[in-house]
Structures are given as structure tokens and as C-alpha cells.
Design a protein around this motif. Structure first.
Motif, PDB file in Angstrom:
ATOM      1  N   ASP A   1       1.398  -1.142   0.058  1.00  0.00           N
ATOM      2  CA  ASP A   1      -0.059  -0.236  -0.267  1.00  0.00           C
ATOM      3  C   ASP A   1       0.557   1.382   0.303  1.00  0.00           C
ATOM      4  OD1 ASP A   1      -2.389  -1.741   0.210  1.00  0.00           O
ATOM      5  OD2 ASP A   1      -2.359  -1.244   2.358  1.00  0.00           O
TER       6      ASP A   1
ATOM      7  N   GLN B   1       2.452   2.221  -3.731  1.00  0.00           N
ATOM      8  CA  GLN B   1       1.636   2.371  -4.083  1.00  0.00           C
ATOM      9  C   GLN B   1       1.550   3.808  -3.927  1.00  0.00           C
ATOM     10  OE1 GLN B   1      -0.863  -1.882  -3.764  1.00  0.00           O
ATOM     11  NE2 GLN B   1      -2.456  -0.924  -4.759  1.00  0.00           N
TER      12      GLN B   1
ATOM     13  N   CYS C   1      -1.680  -7.100  -9.822  1.00  0.00           N
ATOM     14  CA  CYS C   1      -1.720  -6.667  -8.558  1.00  0.00           C
ATOM     15  C   CYS C   1      -1.796  -5.390  -8.328  1.00  0.00           C
ATOM     16  CB  CYS C   1      -1.492  -7.566  -7.390  1.00  0.00           C
ATOM     17  SG  CYS C   1      -2.155  -7.911  -5.445  1.00  0.00           S
TER      18      CYS C   1
END
Ligand code: GLN
Length: 235
Positions: A65, A68, A96
Motif C-alpha cells: 500500500d 502504491q 495486483c
């Protein structure tokens, strides 16, 4: 010197590479070599320009996360280039986290909304203190191929109307654990939650991506021997 040369952009390859998604490049090279083709790769990361005419293939891997959220801040700079690449029917493989960021948004495990590129129509929600982890098998309803992989994601992705799933779940969770879909296909964009990496275990997808890239770049070439290349059995 091989007869054909392809250029691959590894998007944020220094930030998004969970579970060795870079192995997808090794698998592409393995099949490319047997197609008399070489693949040159370049990592395109934060602050780099993405020029769609310089590349024949794109890999956009998975990540955690935090990475990202870093990537999401840079993505608007590459949006126009990626839109052109996709519109030109060039092949892009997104795994993903990369898959999530091609869509409209991703709600991370803490509930924070991370904006995506919005180039594909899906969106991704979180789940409460749970991740989908384990082996997964799906079947592509269009060609009957079975694909095997390993999934590890908190995100629950829901497809939009303009895309279709990569496969129907036989075992495992897939996009969201509810609707029996896994991954997404839009034009020549292939998205999946499969690590493994997906192309080492599912050579049929590698072959498809390579043939598409070769047809695009060498429209007059006779690629019948490339098309006849046997792939390693799925395992
Ligand atoms: N961070 C995302 C999630 O947990 C993507 C994970 C990954 O790329 N493996 O859903």
C-alpha cells in the motif's frame, strides 16, 4: 542478432515488484528467444516520461500500500502516454497493485482512498482485517485455458462494463471473493491478481502478449513459426 527486437517498459519496477513480478520479464525473454526475438527493458519510474511510441510491451507489477500511494502521486504524469499505448492495442500486463492502479481508485487496508489512472473501469475496495492469500486456479471462458497462480491481496476489485474477466474462479478468491471473476481484459491490457509470477506458470499468456507485440511492430512479417511455438505445460 535476433530477427525481431521489442522494447518493454517496466513501470515503477523499482517500487512495485512484490513476489518477484519481475520474473514475468524472464518468462517473456524465455519465450521471445524461441521466437527469434530479443526484449530490451527499461524501468520507467517516478518523474520519468513514458513515451508510448518507444515501447512495444508494458509490465506494471504489484506492490504494498505505501509504495502504491507513492506511485499514485506520479501517475497523472504518465496518464496520457499510457492512454495512447492502450488505445493503440499494445499489450500491457498489470499485476495486483498495478491492476488496481489502472482502475478508478483503490481503498487501501487502512481505508485511505488512492486514486487510480481511470484508464480501465474497475474500482477496488478494502476488507476488514482480512487478505485473500493462497493458490488460485481460473479458467478463461473464451479459449478454455486454465491458469494457475498465487494471490495475496486485501483489495476487492469490481469490474466495469467495458472490461471482461481474465477467467472464472475454479478455486481461490479472485477479484473480490464474491462474483467468481478473476482479473480483467480490456483491449490488449491483461490484468490479474496472480503472482507466481503469472507468466512463468502460464506461458500461454506470455505467448499471446509477445505475438501481439510482434504483430503490432512488424505488421508485414510472417509470424507463423512464432505462432506455432509450443508452450511449457501449466503447473
Ligand atoms: N496492496 C495491494 C493489496 O493488498 C496490492 C497487493 C499486491 O500487489 N500484492 O490489495
Amino acid at each position: 542478432m535476433a530477427k525481431y527486437q521489442l522494447q518493454l517498459a517496466h513501470l515503477y519496477g523499482n517500487l512495485l515488484n512484490t513476489y518477484s513480478d519481475v520474473g514475468n520479464i524472464i518468462a517473456l525473454r524465455y519465450y521471445a528467444q524461441q521466437m527469434d526475438t530479443t526484449i530490451a527493458t527499461k524501468v520507467i519510474s517516478i518523474d520519468d516520461d513514458f513515451a508510448p511510441d518507444q515501447f512495444d510491451l508494458v509490465l506494471f507489477g504489484g506492490g504494498q500500500d505505501y509504495e502504491q500511494s507513492v506511485v499514485a502521486r506520479d501517475l497523472p504524469n504518465k496518464r496520457a502516454g499510457l492512454a495512447t499505448f492502450i488505445d493503440d492495442d499494445k499489450p500491457l500486463l498489470a499485476i495486483c497493485g498495478g491492476y488496481q492502479l489502472l482502475g478508478r481508485y483503490y481503498i487501501d487496508a487502512q481505508g485511505k482512498k488512492i486514486p487510480g489512472l481511470g484508464l480501465l473501469d474497475h474500482y477496488t475496495l478494502n476488507q476488514d482485517h482480512h487478505r485473500f492469500i493462497g493458490d488460485i486456479t481460473i479458467k478463461n471462458p473464451e479459449n478454455g485455458e486454465e491458469y494457475h497462480g498465487f494471490e495475496n491481496h486485501s483489495g476487492r476489485t469490481f469490474l466495469g462494463t467495458s472490461e471482461r474477466p481474465l477467467g472464472t474462479v475454479i478455486s481461490g478468491n479472485g477479484n473480490n471473493g464474491e462474483d467468481g471473476t478473476e482479473g480483467a481484459i480490456y483491449k490488449e491490457v491483461y490484468c490479474s491478481y496472480f503472482h507466481g509470477p503469472i507468466l512463468t506458470r502460464n506461458g500461454a499468456i506470455a505467448k499471446h502478449l509477445l505475438l501481439t507485440a510482434l504483430h503490432n511492430k512488424y505488421p508485414a512479417a510472417d509470424l507463423s513459426s512464432q505462432a506455432a511455438l509450443p508452450i511449457k505445460p501449466t503447473f
